[in-house]
Design an enzyme around this catalytic site. Structure first.
Site, PDB file in Angstrom:
ATOM      1  N   ARG A 145       2.011   0.868   1.774  1.00 21.84           N
ATOM      2  CA  ARG A 145       3.220   1.075   0.986  1.00 21.84           C
ATOM      3  C   ARG A 145       2.843   1.224  -0.487  1.00 21.84           C
ATOM      4  O   ARG A 145       1.984   0.485  -0.985  1.00 21.84           O
ATOM      5  CB  ARG A 145       4.190  -0.103   1.153  1.00 21.84           C
ATOM      6  CG  ARG A 145       4.996  -0.076   2.447  1.00 21.84           C
ATOM      7  CD  ARG A 145       6.026   1.035   2.456  1.00 21.84           C
ATOM      8  NE  ARG A 145       6.810   1.108   3.686  1.00 21.84           N
ATOM      9  CZ  ARG A 145       6.551   1.903   4.721  1.00 21.84           C
ATOM     10  NH1 ARG A 145       5.483   2.690   4.694  1.00 21.84           N
ATOM     11  NH2 ARG A 145       7.337   1.938   5.777  1.00 21.84           N
TER      12      ARG A 145
ATOM     13  N   ARG B 150      -4.089 -12.676   5.709  1.00 21.56           N
ATOM     14  CA  ARG B 150      -3.814 -14.098   5.458  1.00 21.56           C
ATOM     15  C   ARG B 150      -4.525 -14.988   6.465  1.00 21.56           C
ATOM     16  O   ARG B 150      -4.966 -16.077   6.131  1.00 21.56           O
ATOM     17  CB  ARG B 150      -2.294 -14.333   5.464  1.00 21.56           C
ATOM     18  CG  ARG B 150      -1.608 -13.730   4.233  1.00 21.56           C
ATOM     19  CD  ARG B 150      -0.130 -13.672   4.421  1.00 21.56           C
ATOM     20  NE  ARG B 150       0.211 -12.900   5.621  1.00 21.56           N
ATOM     21  CZ  ARG B 150       1.435 -12.734   6.084  1.00 21.56           C
ATOM     22  NH1 ARG B 150       2.453 -13.312   5.469  1.00 21.56           N
ATOM     23  NH2 ARG B 150       1.651 -12.006   7.162  1.00 21.56           N
TER      24      ARG B 150
ATOM     25  N   LEU C 295      -5.496  -5.835   8.638  1.00 24.85           N
ATOM     26  CA  LEU C 295      -6.255  -5.472   9.843  1.00 24.85           C
ATOM     27  C   LEU C 295      -5.361  -5.731  11.057  1.00 24.85           C
ATOM     28  O   LEU C 295      -5.724  -6.439  11.984  1.00 24.85           O
ATOM     29  CB  LEU C 295      -7.559  -6.287   9.928  1.00 24.85           C
ATOM     30  CG  LEU C 295      -8.622  -5.775  10.893  1.00 24.85           C
ATOM     31  CD1 LEU C 295      -9.190  -4.432  10.468  1.00 24.85           C
ATOM     32  CD2 LEU C 295      -9.753  -6.799  11.055  1.00 24.85           C
ATOM     33  N   GLY C 296      -4.163  -5.133  11.002  1.00 18.22           N
ATOM     34  CA  GLY C 296      -3.203  -5.253  12.105  1.00 18.22           C
ATOM     35  C   GLY C 296      -3.381  -4.100  13.078  1.00 18.22           C
ATOM     36  O   GLY C 296      -4.490  -3.597  13.272  1.00 18.22           O
ATOM     37  N   ARG C 297      -2.277  -3.670  13.658  1.00 20.56           N
ATOM     38  CA  ARG C 297      -2.327  -2.611  14.685  1.00 20.56           C
ATOM     39  C   ARG C 297      -2.989  -1.343  14.155  1.00 20.56           C
ATOM     40  O   ARG C 297      -3.787  -0.719  14.842  1.00 20.56           O
ATOM     41  CB  ARG C 297      -0.901  -2.282  15.161  1.00 20.56           C
ATOM     42  CG  ARG C 297      -0.278  -3.353  16.024  1.00 20.56           C
ATOM     43  CD  ARG C 297       1.194  -3.082  16.217  1.00 20.56           C
ATOM     44  NE  ARG C 297       1.892  -3.145  14.945  1.00 20.56           N
ATOM     45  CZ  ARG C 297       2.993  -3.865  14.714  1.00 20.56           C
ATOM     46  NH1 ARG C 297       3.539  -4.555  15.689  1.00 20.56           N
ATOM     47  NH2 ARG C 297       3.553  -3.883  13.532  1.00 20.56           N
ATOM     48  N   ILE C 298      -2.662  -0.948  12.928  1.00 21.47           N
ATOM     49  CA  ILE C 298      -3.241   0.281  12.377  1.00 21.47           C
ATOM     50  C   ILE C 298      -4.602  -0.006  11.744  1.00 21.47           C
ATOM     51  O   ILE C 298      -5.564   0.732  11.947  1.00 21.47           O
ATOM     52  CB  ILE C 298      -2.287   0.926  11.348  1.00 21.47           C
ATOM     53  CG1 ILE C 298      -0.965   1.307  12.037  1.00 21.47           C
ATOM     54  CG2 ILE C 298      -2.920   2.160  10.717  1.00 21.47           C
ATOM     55  CD1 ILE C 298       0.148   1.717  11.079  1.00 21.47           C
TER      56      ILE C 298
ATOM     57  N   GLU D 224       9.030   6.873  -4.058  1.00 20.78           N
ATOM     58  CA  GLU D 224       9.029   8.162  -3.353  1.00 20.78           C
ATOM     59  C   GLU D 224      10.424   8.789  -3.359  1.00 20.78           C
ATOM     60  O   GLU D 224      11.409   8.061  -3.258  1.00 20.78           O
ATOM     61  CB  GLU D 224       8.543   7.949  -1.920  1.00 20.78           C
ATOM     62  CG  GLU D 224       7.107   7.453  -1.883  1.00 20.78           C
ATOM     63  CD  GLU D 224       6.634   7.089  -0.471  1.00 20.78           C
ATOM     64  OE1 GLU D 224       7.332   7.386   0.511  1.00 20.78           O
ATOM     65  OE2 GLU D 224       5.552   6.509  -0.377  1.00 20.78           O
TER      66      GLU D 224
ATOM     67  N   ASP E 256      -1.273   8.161   0.145  1.00 22.78           N
ATOM     68  CA  ASP E 256      -0.243   8.774   0.994  1.00 22.78           C
ATOM     69  C   ASP E 256       1.131   8.207   0.658  1.00 22.78           C
ATOM     70  O   ASP E 256       2.150   8.751   1.088  1.00 22.78           O
ATOM     71  CB  ASP E 256      -0.563   8.516   2.474  1.00 22.78           C
ATOM     72  CG  ASP E 256       0.405   9.202   3.425  1.00 22.78           C
ATOM     73  OD1 ASP E 256       0.636  10.422   3.245  1.00 22.78           O
ATOM     74  OD2 ASP E 256       0.939   8.536   4.336  1.00 22.78           O
TER      75      ASP E 256
ATOM     76  N   HIS F 168       3.326  11.240   1.971  1.00 24.55           N
ATOM     77  CA  HIS F 168       3.694  10.288   3.042  1.00 24.55           C
ATOM     78  C   HIS F 168       3.720  10.971   4.420  1.00 24.55           C
ATOM     79  O   HIS F 168       4.756  11.005   5.088  1.00 24.55           O
ATOM     80  CB  HIS F 168       5.058   9.642   2.725  1.00 24.55           C
ATOM     81  CG  HIS F 168       5.254   8.311   3.410  1.00 24.55           C
ATOM     82  ND1 HIS F 168       5.941   7.271   2.839  1.00 24.55           N
ATOM     83  CD2 HIS F 168       4.860   7.859   4.625  1.00 24.55           C
ATOM     84  CE1 HIS F 168       5.963   6.235   3.663  1.00 24.55           C
ATOM     85  NE2 HIS F 168       5.309   6.578   4.759  1.00 24.55           N
TER      86      HIS F 168
END
Ligand code: NDP
Length: 320
Positions: free
Chosen positions: A232, A175, A152-155, A261, A256, A279
């Site tokens: 990722r 965390r 639940l960071g910036r994105i 990859e 995605d 991606h």
């Protein structure tokens, strides 16, 4: 030219990065590969790197005058940051400018996965609507779901805010809990997936996240479970996921990102209950232009003012 700074560009990078850097720097473009094929004399001219993808320790070791590595993308797991910090080399990434695009794509991928919209469009394009009738009703729906976010960071926060008007319940695992959100916190991923039916992964590639979505987590997500991965590919045990999708341990997945990859296993492509993207979460021209500008601006700022604009967290800890 003699007094211009040389910037090494390994492999492909968005052309706008090169166009911006060309104004001020000498560009040394080389193919990505196991070894850096330039002379020691040329390597000694390099003071900056602009990279999208891998920059291993062996390459960093070849560049004695290297001061800064400017990474295209917010995820910088391709750059050997410990090799850089050991020599006091600055590392920057391109955060924030892609948050909206990636969050929009994530919501689209979630809806595509539960409502099978790409498959329904293929049905129309193949003429099957006219010849066979309506596309089958989708067993899944977004309605009434309980979404858990791993990250639940910036994105992640932008994804959560976009999901609120869909009237789904929202919980998360990181965390450390965030003080500024109304969502229920879980201190472990397992405890999160025991309560939710939809898991969205938006965490960086680290030793701890690698393989964290394993067979046990998928089992706990359950037969109505939907997994969306936009972080990722390495976060998911891909073999365990294929097995879980095959035998109904979970219901569906939208991906995605992939473990290796651009190679996507045929077993995954062959499954009916997946929605797969190559991606592309940040891959619009406006957003990639903004990322390219930030890659260039970090280098320009470094060589004109001595300061980087967006150092990765490891750098901020060093200077603190
Ligand atoms: P941030 O650093 O802002 O957020 C990362 C989040 O992950 C934080 O909430 C952090 O919380 C959490 N996190 C980190 N480690 C763990 C862990 N071991 N267990 C649980 N949670 C963890 O990053 P962004 O939101 O900007 O980007 C996230 C990642 O998304 C990028 O690193 C990149 O790999 C990927 N990405 C993929 C894109 C695509 O094209 N598909 C595009 C953009 C990004 P805490 O520190 O409290 O654990």
């Amino acid at each position: 030219t003699k007094d211009r700074v040389a910037i090494l560009v390994p492999g492909y990078i968005n052309p706008r990065v090169i166009a911006r850097l060309n104004e001020l720097f000498d560009i040394i473009a080389v193919p990505h590969g196991p070894t850096l094929d330039i002379s020691d004399e040329e390597a000694a001219l390099v003071r900056g790197v602009a990279v999208s993808g891998a920059l291993p320790a062996s390459w960093i070791a070849r560049l004695p005058k290297l001061e800064i590595i400017s990474n295209f993308g917010v995820g910088y797991d391709g750059v050997d940051v410990s090799a850089a910090t050991a020599r006091g080399i600055m590392v920057t990434n391109s955060p924030d400018v892609l948050n909206d695009e990636v969050a929009d794509t994530t919501v689209a991928l979630l809806i595509n996965t539960v409502r099978q919209l790409p498959q329904a469009e293929a049905w129309l394009r193949q003429g099957r609507w006219a010849s066979e009738g309506h596309y089958p009703l989708t067993p899944l729906s977004l309605k009434g779901r309980h979404v858990g976010l791993q990250g639940l960071g910036r994105i992640g926060i932008e994804i959560a805010r976009r999901l609120e008007p869909f009237k789904v319940k929202i919980s998360y695992h990181t965390r450390r809990p965030r003080a500024d959100v109304p969502y229920t916190y879980h201190s472990s991923l397992l405890s999160l997936v025991e309560t939710v039916d939809t898991l969205i992964s938006i965490v960086p590639k680290t030793p701890e996240t690698t393989g964290s979505i394993n067979a046990e987590v998928l089992k706990a997500l359950g037969p109505n479970g939907v997994l969306i991965n936009v972080g990722r590919g390495t976060t998911v045990d891909q073999a365990a996921l294929i097995a879980a999708l095959r035998d109904g341990t979970i219901a569906a997945a939208g991906l995605d990102v992939f473990a290796n990859e651009p190679n996507v296993p045929q077993e995954l492509i062959g499954l009916p209950n997946v929605s797969l993207l190559p991606h592309v979460a940040s891959a619009s021209i406006p957003t990639r232009n903004a990322m390219a500008d930030l890659v260039a601006d970090n280098l320009i700022s470094w060589f004109t003012t001595g300061k980087a604009l967006t150092p990765v967290p490891e750098m901020r800890q060093e200077s603190a």
